[in-house]
Scaffold this motif. Structure first.
Motif: not given
Length: 539
Positions: A201-204, A234-235, A385-386, A449-450
């Protein structure tokens, strides 16, 4: 939603209306790299006009001179922490000249390892220790990794809640401190099982500037975008990948947070056990301190984790000694990227979602994590993550493959129930609203965000540096124009002078040389403090 969880939530509604869930205490730590007008890491010292980075309670640095770290007081209302953080930015921009605060987790343009200047905390023993610790991080991992920025969210749950849960669990034979610690560790285990959801959700940080990597190096997971940018299609969070804060030596510690005693014992073992590769680097070579020691961890803070149990330390006390003596006081969430599209990297709605997520982690069943499950949890986090936005991605839940949309949707349903407890005394339903707003992100990764950052790069053709620099300039203009709370502005002005004076007093008070100071510190750090529990703790 499981019937057990639904029944539990229903049984807690009255207690929620009576305020048992209503006074969470929250604080923020937010990092931000200072950069020049071109988007290159700043080579200037930490501004004197911001105060002493050794003693200022709210404005310091993390690893380098250029990596600002803002620390808010503890508040019961998340909006108050956000407001304080905003004023810290506004105050800083009064003294940064043409420099900017980089709004992304992955750093700006670097010029090799030496372009990341190690922070200098003055000539006191404690300041020297902080500097040598960072020199140790350099020789062990390099300075480049230390230029990454993020947000840490500190949360403690209200005393009334622990009293309620202890009675419900029939655990009154335990001290309140022991019960609180046991339940916090249960929360942490569930967090570890499901932190992949926060990373999604918040990985940016799906992109980075080429200067982050050695010349000519490009891992297979990264693709070229333009001349100076590398992306992972796709990270979600390259910051949390093996490019960022990961360490193979620490991985062998296998800390899965089953008990407080195991956690403290493992950390104490790590700070007292030599590691051959670190021994080969040298420690004190004819007065040149290269690292604090050659052990697996120099100090406990070197241990990287997406969440930590914490307690405020007393004089001459390490973090694990404080935990051992008086139990867990709060938890620190450490897996949050800076969202470059938000002026502060985070906002109140996301804090309220995390509150609900943590409450769900606390109230859900949380058995101990055996070693084989610990490995599977690491695999799930690595996959998100990846490849978190890959529609074909499947995570493993107790031997069953599940999509993020499916598993995440199920979790969101229960988090919404936990949010209702937090909203019992709120005006409106801010926690439930925060959860509901994120549900569509599970089926549409472009909303994350990502996803938004990659979409901007791909649609505009901008380099990573160009896009983030443009955002930084916009945010700087907003911060410079926005008024500060007058009382807070006066406080910050006063803290500049008092913090410099406090540093001078610390330096003048040193009575032993650094070698003696450090030897005493580590002798004390190896001591168990379990027997020093306050006499009232077991009442």
């Amino acid at each position: 939603m499981s019937e057990t969880f639904a029944t539990l939530i229903a049984s807690l509604q009255q207690a929620a209306r009576q305020g048992a869930f209503g006074r969470l205490r929250r604080g923020l730590e937010k990092e931000g790299l200072r950069v020049d007008r071109r988007g290159h890491i700043a080579s200037t010292p930490h501004p004197q006009a911001l105060g002493s980075k050794l003693t200022h309670p709210h404005i310091t640095t993390d690893y380098s001179e250029a990596l600002l770290e803002y620390i808010t007081p503890v508040y019961c209302r998340p909006g108050d922490a956000i407001d304080f953080l905003a004023d810290l930015h506004r105050f800083s921009y009064r003294h940064l000249g043409d420099e900017l605060i980089w709004p992304a987790s992955m750093p700006a343009r670097l010029d090799g390892n030496d372009s990341v200047t190690i922070a200098d905390y003055g000539r006191s023993n404690v300041g020297t220790m902080k500097h040598v610790y960072r020199k140790g991080l350099d020789v062990r991992y390099g300075r480049i990794m230390q230029s990454i920025a993020g947000i840490h969210y500190n949360v403690s749950l209200p005393d009334e809640l622990w009293t309620l849960l202890q009675a419900r669990d029939g655990r009154q034979v335990m001290s309140v401190d022991d019960f609180r610690s046991e339940r916090y560790f249960g929360l942490i285990r569930n967090f570890r099982r499901h932190s992949w959801l926060l990373l999604y959700l918040f990985g940016a940080s799906p992109a980075l500037d080429r200067s982050f990597l050695p010349a000519g190096e490009r891992p297979d997971k990264l693709q070229a975008h333009g001349r100076d940018t590398l992306i992972s299609p796709y990270a979600t969070s390259l910051r949390m990948s093996d490019l960022g804060y990961q360490n193979k030596v620490q991985a062998q510690l296998k800390i899965c947070f089953n008990t407080l005693s195991n956690y403290v014992g493992t950390l104490r073992h790590a700070i007292s056990t030599p590691w051959p590769a670190y021994q080969a680097l040298g420690v004190n070579e004819r007065g040149d301190w290269r690292q604090l020691n050659a052990n697996i961890l120099q100090i406990e803070n070197e241990y990287y984790s997406d969440i930590r149990p914490k307690r405020v330390t007393r004089h001459n006390e390490t973090p694990s000694q404080a935990l051992e003596a008086r139990g867990v006081e709060y938890i620190e969430v450490r897996c949050l990227d800076l969202d470059p599209f938000l002026p502060l990297g985070i906002d109140e709605a996301r804090l309220r979602f995390i509150d609900a997520f943590l409450m769900w982690c606390l109230l859900s069943e949380s058995p101990w994590i055996p070693d084989d499950e610990c490995n599977r949890l690491d695999d799930n986090r690595r996959l998100v993550v990846e490849r978190g936005r890959d529609p074909a991605l499947r995570l493993l839940q107790q031997g069953r493959e599940r999509s993020i949309a499916d598993w995440g949707g199920e979790i969101m349903g229960e988090i919404a129930q936990a949010a209702a407890l937090l909203d019992a005394l709120e005006t409106g339903t801010p926690h439930a609203d925060a959860v509901a707003a994120l549900v569509p992100w599970l089926t549409d990764p472009a909303l994350t965000p990502s996803g938004r950052l990659l979409a901007r790069l791909e649609s505009s053709g901008e380099e990573f540096l160009e896009a983030i620099l443009a955002i930084a300039r916009e945010q700087a203009e907003q911060m410079r124009e926005a008024p500060m709370d007058p009382a807070r502005a006066a406080l910050f002005d006063e803290l500049v002078g008092t913090s410099h004076q406090q540093q001078r007093e610390i330096e003048a008070a040193d009575l032993v040389d650094f070698d003696t100071f450090l030897a005493r510190y580590f002798a004390s750090a190896r001591e168990s403090r379990a027997a020093t529990v306050d006499s009232g703790a077991a009442q």
